[in-house]
Design an enzyme around this catalytic site. Structure first.
Site, short mmCIF file in Angstrom:
data_model
loop_
_atom_site.label_atom_id
_atom_site.label_comp_id
_atom_site.label_asym_id
_atom_site.label_seq_id
_atom_site.Cartn_x
_atom_site.Cartn_y
_atom_site.Cartn_z
CB SER A 187 -0.85 0.07 1.27
OG SER A 187 -1.91 -0.78 1.19
CB CYS A 194 -7.18 -0.60 5.16
SG CYS A 194 -5.76 -1.05 4.14
CD GLU A 248 -6.71 -2.89 -0.93
OE1 GLU A 248 -7.71 -3.26 -1.58
OE2 GLU A 248 -5.72 -2.37 -1.43
CE1 TYR A 263 -2.11 -5.98 5.09
CE2 TYR A 263 -3.49 -4.74 3.57
CZ TYR A 263 -2.64 -4.78 4.65
OH TYR A 263 -2.33 -3.61 5.30
#
Ligand code: A2P
Length: 297
Positions: free
Chosen positions: A76, A256, A295, A297
């Site tokens: 990012s 995020c 977002e 991960y």
């Protein structure tokens, strides 16, 4: 939505940048496990990104696990589109040194190739970059008067750093909350910057959740792992003001960071929605109205 450039540079035609800064953001006392870096890369050709996009990085060399070149990893972007120095020729990344256990070989604490490559870079080193990647986790063109709730865990803070600066540079007049979950007080990434921004702008509410130092005072209402202080607890504690924000039908929520953070946050949203007497769960309403951006991960 204005035009967002994606994948201008690919694996076959990467852009080469030069590292100009690599600064540790967390206390040294945590050793390599909390080694989070702010890495600034300057480039000569155009790299037209906006906050919320990622840069693709390929570590040089051959992956011993596949005997093939390493594959691309996305990081990012943590700067505004004009870079930390405003000159428009650099990008900043926020990278945590990653280690993993290999179940196949039984090896423990194996250094992740790309994150360790990036964290070890020195000023003057050259880096091949791809991207910019992604166009969904960005601010809408009409962000200026909206209420916006940002929630981050760990390096998930990166996109908000650029977004917040751009929002205030553009005279943002709505309200914005920044909920930031992090393990230790001396590992709060960009803490001074966010505090300074919140001092300057009374419509920014900066709230941290320090999981390994502060306890969750309401585990019966908002359960968390080992009763730790997580972002969703802070959001519940702010439920009155968040109800007011979500009453506006254009308020946005951005999440995020760690995969799984949604599962803790959605029940809190739904409790807030119930108090607002919504017919559907608030998490569902936000999804359906495309006001939830995720977002993880
Ligand atoms: P913890 O690891 O103490 O359980 P980092 O990526 O630097 O580890 O930081 C992520 C932060 O998010 C940590 O404080 C971590 O707490 C916290 N966290 C872990 N899992 C969740 C979850 N499901 N929801 C919210 N926060 C989480």
């Amino acid at each position: 939505m204005s035009e967002i450039v994606v994948n201008l540079y690919k694996q076959a035609n990467p852009i080469t940048g030069t590292v100009v800064e690599n600064k540790r953001l967390t206390s040294e006392r945590h050793g390599l496990d909390q080694d989070v870096r702010h890495i600034v890369i300057r480039y000569k050709d155009a790299y037209p990104y906006i906050p919320g996009q990622s840069a693709g990085i390929i570590p040089p060399g051959i992956d011993p696990r596949t005997n093939k070149p390493y594959i691309l990893r996305l990081y990012s972007i943590a700067s505004t589109r004009s870079g930390d120095d405003g000159k428009g020729d650099s990008v900043s990344l926020c990278v945590v040194r990653h280690f993993f256990d290999n179940p196949k070989t039984g090896e423990k604490h194996v250094p992740g190739a790309a994150s360790n490559y990036l964290c070890d870079l020195k000023p003057g080193d050259q880096v091949k970059m791809m991207g910019p990647a992604g166009k969904h986790f960005v601010l809408p063109d009409d962000f200026k008067a909206r209420d916006i709730i940002f929630a981050a865990t760990g390096t998930g803070i990166a996109p908000y750093r650029g977004m917040l600066k751009e929002m205030f540079d553009a005279s943002f007049s709505g309200r914005v909350w920044l909920y930031f979950g992090i393990p230790y007080k001396d590992a709060i990434l960009y803490d001074d910057e966010f505090k300074a921004l919140a001092n300057q702008h009374k419509n920014l509410f900066y709230v941290t959740a320090v999981s390994r130092e502060d306890m969750n005072p309401i585990p019966d209402v908002v359960p968390t792992r080992s009763n730790k202080m997580y972002v969703q607890v802070r959001m519940y504690q702010d439920k009155e003001i968040l109800k007011d924000a979500f009453t506006k039908r254009n308020a946005l929520l951005y999440l995020c960071g760690l995969k799984g953070m949604e599962e803790g946050i959605f029940p809190v949203l739904d409790m807030i929605g119930k108090e607002m007497k919504l017919e559907k769960p608030l998490s569902q309403v936000l999804k359906e109205e495309k006001r939830l951006l995720v977002e993880v991960y």
